[in-house]
Design a protein around this motif. Structure first.
Motif, PDB file in Angstrom:
ATOM      1  N   ASP A 309      35.394  28.803  35.295  1.00 37.90           N
ATOM      2  CA  ASP A 309      34.652  29.950  35.918  1.00 37.90           C
ATOM      3  C   ASP A 309      34.897  31.308  35.096  1.00 37.90           C
ATOM      4  O   ASP A 309      35.161  32.220  35.579  1.00 37.90           O
ATOM      5  N   GLY A 310      35.371  30.985  33.776  1.00 39.31           N
ATOM      6  CA  GLY A 310      35.556  32.347  33.113  1.00 39.31           C
ATOM      7  C   GLY A 310      34.827  33.466  32.702  1.00 39.31           C
ATOM      8  O   GLY A 310      34.731  34.563  33.064  1.00 39.31           O
ATOM      9  N   LYS A 311      33.230  32.849  33.062  1.00 44.70           N
ATOM     10  CA  LYS A 311      32.291  33.830  32.810  1.00 44.70           C
ATOM     11  C   LYS A 311      32.072  34.868  33.923  1.00 44.70           C
ATOM     12  O   LYS A 311      31.419  35.947  33.972  1.00 44.70           O
ATOM     13  N   GLN A 312      32.606  34.323  35.160  1.00 42.92           N
ATOM     14  CA  GLN A 312      32.650  35.257  36.207  1.00 42.92           C
ATOM     15  C   GLN A 312      33.864  35.758  36.679  1.00 42.92           C
ATOM     16  O   GLN A 312      33.699  36.577  37.670  1.00 42.92           O
ATOM     17  N   SER A 313      34.794  35.639  36.002  1.00 34.12           N
ATOM     18  CA  SER A 313      36.336  36.247  36.142  1.00 34.12           C
ATOM     19  C   SER A 313      36.465  37.708  35.720  1.00 34.12           C
ATOM     20  O   SER A 313      35.915  38.026  34.362  1.00 34.12           O
ATOM     21  N   LEU A 314      36.841  38.817  36.414  1.00 30.57           N
ATOM     22  CA  LEU A 314      37.324  39.933  35.788  1.00 30.57           C
ATOM     23  C   LEU A 314      38.581  39.938  35.254  1.00 30.57           C
ATOM     24  O   LEU A 314      39.413  39.225  35.477  1.00 30.57           O
ATOM     25  N   THR A 315      38.562  40.711  34.184  1.00 29.83           N
ATOM     26  CA  THR A 315      40.174  40.831  33.341  1.00 29.83           C
ATOM     27  C   THR A 315      40.844  41.861  34.375  1.00 29.83           C
ATOM     28  O   THR A 315      40.198  42.483  35.226  1.00 29.83           O
ATOM     29  N   PRO A 316      42.234  41.941  34.659  1.00 31.51           N
ATOM     30  CA  PRO A 316      42.754  42.861  35.393  1.00 31.51           C
ATOM     31  C   PRO A 316      42.389  44.424  35.269  1.00 31.51           C
ATOM     32  O   PRO A 316      42.408  44.824  36.226  1.00 31.51           O
ATOM     33  N   GLU A 317      42.134  44.751  34.127  1.00 33.42           N
ATOM     34  CA  GLU A 317      41.592  46.137  33.840  1.00 33.42           C
ATOM     35  C   GLU A 317      40.416  46.401  34.632  1.00 33.42           C
ATOM     36  O   GLU A 317      40.087  47.374  35.340  1.00 33.42           O
ATOM     37  N   LYS A 318      39.360  45.397  34.478  1.00 33.39           N
ATOM     38  CA  LYS A 318      38.064  45.600  35.163  1.00 33.39           C
ATOM     39  C   LYS A 318      38.168  45.536  36.554  1.00 33.39           C
ATOM     40  O   LYS A 318      37.580  46.171  37.346  1.00 33.39           O
ATOM     41  N   PHE A 319      39.025  44.667  37.051  1.00 33.06           N
ATOM     42  CA  PHE A 319      39.354  44.455  38.427  1.00 33.06           C
ATOM     43  C   PHE A 319      40.043  45.791  38.952  1.00 33.06           C
ATOM     44  O   PHE A 319      39.662  46.451  40.171  1.00 33.06           O
ATOM     45  N   LYS A 320      41.104  46.470  38.149  1.00 30.36           N
ATOM     46  CA  LYS A 320      41.559  47.710  38.664  1.00 30.36           C
ATOM     47  C   LYS A 320      40.438  48.784  38.838  1.00 30.36           C
ATOM     48  O   LYS A 320      40.488  49.524  39.728  1.00 30.36           O
ATOM     49  N   ASN A 321      39.372  48.843  37.928  1.00 36.48           N
ATOM     50  CA  ASN A 321      38.670  49.782  37.933  1.00 36.48           C
ATOM     51  C   ASN A 321      37.505  49.597  39.101  1.00 36.48           C
ATOM     52  O   ASN A 321      37.296  50.536  39.760  1.00 36.48           O
ATOM     53  N   MET A 322      37.315  48.262  39.451  1.00 37.01           N
ATOM     54  CA  MET A 322      36.551  48.072  40.588  1.00 37.01           C
ATOM     55  C   MET A 322      37.238  48.417  41.830  1.00 37.01           C
ATOM     56  O   MET A 322      36.710  49.151  42.660  1.00 37.01           O
ATOM     57  N   MET A 323      38.674  48.094  41.921  1.00 35.75           N
ATOM     58  CA  MET A 323      39.469  48.543  43.249  1.00 35.75           C
ATOM     59  C   MET A 323      39.231  50.081  43.241  1.00 35.75           C
ATOM     60  O   MET A 323      39.429  50.691  44.636  1.00 35.75           O
ATOM     61  N   ALA A 324      39.512  50.894  42.200  1.00 35.84           N
ATOM     62  CA  ALA A 324      39.306  52.399  42.259  1.00 35.84           C
ATOM     63  C   ALA A 324      38.103  52.835  42.959  1.00 35.84           C
ATOM     64  O   ALA A 324      38.058  53.779  43.811  1.00 35.84           O
ATOM     65  N   ASP A 325      36.943  52.013  42.474  1.00 29.64           N
ATOM     66  CA  ASP A 325      35.659  52.419  43.238  1.00 29.64           C
ATOM     67  C   ASP A 325      35.519  52.139  44.528  1.00 29.64           C
ATOM     68  O   ASP A 325      35.055  52.843  45.390  1.00 29.64           O
TER      69      ASP A 325
END
Length: 345
Positions: A309-325
């Protein structure tokens, strides 16, 4: 049937009604609210009529539940259920985010991911130690070794652990390590497994099967509640439709539908629901706007190297950006994100 006791009914009066029902062969489930006690009686309705409970001065009314799901229904439990896991509560005003890799691949991978998602604001660590895969040649998981790594990550970060159990024979083993047991989409109607997790005493995240109707999904939850475990959360993870661009079709209409029909919390999985990492962030926001009680999201330090499931996984940086939103969004919705309740060095 539901037996509604009058306001101010005593413990003795409640026990009297409960005893009468059990003597007639009914299963009795109590739901005690702030003002009233509601008693769910499951059994032969014709025998209930012979009891004439409404003749008792402390019984307000007896109401039939027409839907096939009884304990899961909001009729049985009008108030929202709050699932208490460690120091966290799911189903209240706080929104919880569960994050981590699809599969536990190594100690280093899960510890790195756990630290990253905790710093970004997640409260639960997800990760599969047992992996049911479509192909028998795909990575099947590290099993108990993976469970040990998850437990170590919990000790180091304070995150609670959610992981999947795929076999009734492994329930006690997984329950020894995990805080929440996940029932995967393929096992939603594995009734032997549902009965076993009902006995384990741990909260359960019940994923919707890819072709399951709302009623079938609720009936699966009914198995767990009927077995005595009321700590159940629904998880919408997408259904199979004619659409081929996304992995599944994420059915967010289930959030308000479930909240209308049931008292149990609803979690959304935008990772499996879309299958594409760039769709996870917007669908996570949409899920919270629809009223979801939490999210379960796949995060991997190196998605391009993930064994699944790599194609649907966020990197830690992308996850951090999502959490800020999500912090901004939950504030606008008059809710707030959950937090890890204690400091871990």
């Amino acid at each position: 049937m539901i037996v509604v006791m009058k306001m101010g009914s005593t413990v003795e009066q409640i026990e009297e009604v409960s005893t009468r029902l059990m003597e007639e062969g009914f299963k009795v489930h109590l739901s005690q609210g702030v003002e009233k006690t509601i008693m769910g009686a499951i059994g032969d309705r014709t025998r209930l009529e012979a009891l004439d409970l409404e003749a008792l001065p402390f019984v307000e009314k007896v109401v039939p539940i027409l839907a096939p799901y009884k304990l899961v229904s909001r009729e049985f439990h009008p108030a929202d259920s709050i699932i208490r896991i460690g120091n966290q509560e799911i189903g209240g005003n706080k929104v919880h985010v569960m994050a981590g890799p699809c599969a536990v691949e190594s100690r280093a991978q899960i510890l790195e991911t756990a630290q990253a998602v905790r710093e970004a604001g997640a409260t639960f660590l997800r990760g599969g130690a047992f992996k049911p895969r479509t192909s028998p040649y795909s990575f099947q998981g590290l099993e108990e070794e993976g469970l040990r790594y998850l437990a170590e990550a919990r000790e180091k970060t304070g995150l609670l652990v959610i992981t999947e159990v795929i076999d009734a024979r492994d329930v006690s083993l997984v329950a020894d390590y995990a805080d929440v047991l996940q029932i995967g989409a393929r096992n939603m109607q594995n009734f032997i497994l549902l009965k076993e997790v009902a006995k384990c005493g741990k909260p359960v995240l019940l994923k919707r099967g890819p072709s399951a109707t709302l009623e079938e999904w609720m009936m699966a939850a009914e198995y767990i509640l009927d077995g005595g475990n009321y700590q159940v959360m629904f998880c919408e993870r997408g259904i199979r439709t004619f659409e081929s661009y996304t992995r599944n079709t994420l059915d967010l209409s289930m959030v308000p539908a479930l909240h209308a029909l049931s008292h149990l919390p609803v979690i959304i999985d935008p990772s499996h629901g879309t299958g594409k990492w760039n769709l996870v962030h917007p669908m996570a926001k949409a899920a919270l706007a629809a009223g979801a009680d939490g999210l379960i999201v796949e995060v991997h330090p190196h998605p391009e190297k993930a064994v699944s499931d790599g194609k649907q996984s966020l990197t830690p940086e992308k996850f951090k950006n999502m959490m800020a939103d999500l912090v901004r969004l939950t504030s606008a919705l008059d809710r707030e994100l959950g937090e890890v309740s204690h400091h871990v060095d």
